[in-house]
Design a protein around this motif. Structure first.
Motif, PDB file in Angstrom:
ATOM      1  N   THR A 144     -36.915 -10.742 -28.978  1.00 40.26           N
ATOM      2  CA  THR A 144     -38.139 -10.782 -28.721  1.00 40.26           C
ATOM      3  C   THR A 144     -38.611  -9.263 -28.578  1.00 40.26           C
ATOM      4  OG1 THR A 144     -38.358 -10.992 -25.969  1.00 40.26           O
ATOM      5  CG2 THR A 144     -38.127 -12.944 -27.484  1.00 40.26           C
ATOM      6  N   LYS A 165     -38.557 -19.991 -28.926  1.00 46.44           N
ATOM      7  CA  LYS A 165     -37.364 -19.123 -29.001  1.00 46.44           C
ATOM      8  C   LYS A 165     -37.099 -19.005 -30.560  1.00 46.44           C
ATOM      9  CE  LYS A 165     -34.364 -16.460 -26.911  1.00 46.44           C
ATOM     10  NZ  LYS A 165     -35.039 -15.217 -25.896  1.00 46.44           N
ATOM     11  N   GLN A 188     -39.744 -16.535 -32.331  1.00 47.78           N
ATOM     12  CA  GLN A 188     -39.953 -15.393 -31.768  1.00 47.78           C
ATOM     13  C   GLN A 188     -38.747 -14.516 -32.348  1.00 47.78           C
ATOM     14  OE1 GLN A 188     -39.901 -16.039 -27.616  1.00 47.78           O
ATOM     15  NE2 GLN A 188     -42.008 -15.211 -27.395  1.00 47.78           N
ATOM     16  N   SER A 216     -38.971 -13.861 -36.064  1.00 48.06           N
ATOM     17  CA  SER A 216     -40.010 -13.008 -36.460  1.00 48.06           C
ATOM     18  C   SER A 216     -39.674 -11.641 -36.379  1.00 48.06           C
ATOM     19  CB  SER A 216     -41.298 -13.448 -35.646  1.00 48.06           C
ATOM     20  OG  SER A 216     -41.845 -14.802 -36.001  1.00 48.06           O
TER      21      SER A 216
END
Length: 446
Positions: free
Chosen positions: A115, A135, A138, A141
């Motif tokens: 993250t 989770k 994140q 991504s």
């Protein structure tokens, strides 16, 4: 219980590590202009260390010029404190910096960098850990960071059920359903369409691919001379309609091949050579009056930042209906698309409709300054040359540098637009994407 036991055996880790190394060296490292990085997501610190040691060994056995980095929180293992700095050979604080430098290409992590890690060169993710809900969103991504040369991304998942990942993203996106499968054989149809125009030879393809993949920077003039000769034949031997159909098919091939190459179970040297050749050729083909300059507009907008702002500041309202999407389309040509470039006069309204209203004290003055930006950026000689020579990547990089200086210089005129531009990343990205397209259109007289 048996599955857990098998998963933690050295043989299992070695097999997965072999898949990772082979995939990276065959499919990934040449991405993003030859600078692509990859991340390996592991389930524990012990697992990350094991992966790091095995992957490092495999890279050495293959005489690879690349190395791996491991990232985890210091931990006592078998009575001894094990640190990432000890394994990497440099301080932990240098990890992010080292990832951007050669020879480091693979970042192996255990609950770190999943993250808040922004690395535009990150192209591929190998997931060996069960992730779900926020989770999962994140973690995956991390790949969603823009780079001028990043055209695609890839995830190889060893641990998760695709349905679970879909459900995780469902909390933030309405259902997207794939209606069918993409047909890889359509690449043959595209190749036949392009080759039917007979304006280049197989020798042209072979020479360019060999020089590009095996040569050095000194070979670039030879590549350009071959491509330039092909472009001359394209201009002189094909009529306008044929140029449209041919260029459309080439762009279609370049768009589809990276997707298929990531999942093909076999190697296709001929398609790979064609992709290298077409990628260089399409940049030098003449701008046709029908070229759609809105193509790529969405790629210029940082949607990751958009989502963060919407999630933190207000609820995202989605229509309560599923969306069906067709498999990746592979046509054999194309007609005459009509350019539809939004007028800059609507940019403030469009931004407010998308992101929420900004209370402008002098909206008309802000709009006037925005509308003047294309003309101002067009005065940049470097930007104008890149646009007219058809090199969009160079044009985008030049634009990104010049637009900042141009807006900063406008501070003496009025401060409201400039202050908002630098204080609001979403507004800045929104303006930049629109102004870039408008400036390109202006310079090419579209």
């Amino acid at each position: 219980m048996d599955n857990v036991y098998v998963e933690h055996q050295p043989e299992t880790i070695e097999k997965k590590a072999e898949i990772i190394v082979e995939h990276f060296l065959k499919k990934v490292y040449m991405k993003i202009g030859g600078k692509a990085r990859a991340m390996v997501i592991t389930s524990s610190i012990e697992r990350s260390i094991e992966f790091y040691k095995v992957i490092t060994k495999m890279l050495e056995e293959r005489n690879s010029p690349y190395k791996a980095i491991v990232a985890f929180t210091d931990k006592v293992i078998n009575g001894k404190v094990v640190t990432e700095a000890e394994l990497n050979g440099f301080p932990s604080a240098e990890i992010e910096q080292r990832v951007e430098q050669e020879p480091y290409r693979l970042l192996i992590v255990a609950d770190k960098f999943q993250t808040g890690y922004d690395q535009p060169l990150l192209h591929t993710m190998y997931v060996d850990k069960q992730i779900s809900d926020l989770k999962a969103v994140q973690t995956l991504s991390r790949l969603n960071r823009c780079h001028p040369k990043k055209q695609d991304t890839f995830v190889l998942d060893f641990a998760n059920d695709p349905e679970m990942i879909r459900q995780s993203f469902q909390r933030y996106y309405k259902t997207t359903i794939l209606e069918g499968e993409s047909d890889v054989n359509k690449l043959n149809d595209l190749t036949e369409t392009i080759e039917a125009f007979n304006f280049y030879t197989q020798d042209d393809v072979d020479q360019v691919a060999t020089l590009k993949l095996m040569g050095t920077d000194e070979d670039r003039p030879r590549i350009d001379s071959i491509i330039d000769a092909v472009v001359v034949r394209f201009k002189t031997e094909l009529n306008e309609d044929d140029q449209i159909k041919c260029k459309s098919a080439i762009k279609n091939f370049n768009r589809c091949y990276p997707y298929f190459s990531a999942i093909l179970p076999y190697e296709s040297p001929e398609w790979e050579k064609q992709y290298v050749f077409y990628s260089l050729l399409v940049k030098k083909l003449p701008k046709l009056k029908i070229d759609d300059y809105t193509d790529g507009l969405l790629d210029d907008i940082n949607f990751d930042k958009y989502r963060i702002v919407k999630e933190e500041e207000r609820a995202i309202v989605l229509e309560n209906e599923d969306t069906n999407v067709r498999p990746i389309p592979v046509g054999t040509g194309g007609g005459k698309p009509q350019p539809e470039i939004d007028a800059l006069s609507s940019i403030v309204k469009d931004f407010n409709d998308t992101y929420g209203n900004i209370e402008w004290k002098n909206r008309d003055e802000v709009q006037r300054q925005i509308e003047e930006l294309p003309a101002r950026i067009a005065t940049s000689v470097d930007f104008a040359n890149a646009v007219r020579n058809g090199d969009k990547q160079v044009a985008q990089i030049t634009f990104n540098d010049d637009i900042i200086n141009i807006v900063a210089a406008m501070l003496e005129e009025k401060t409201e637009f400039v202050q908002t531009y630098f204080a609001n990343p979403d507004f800045q990205n929104f303006v930049n994407a629109r102004v870039f397209q408008a400036a390109v259109s202006q310079l090419t007289n579209i």
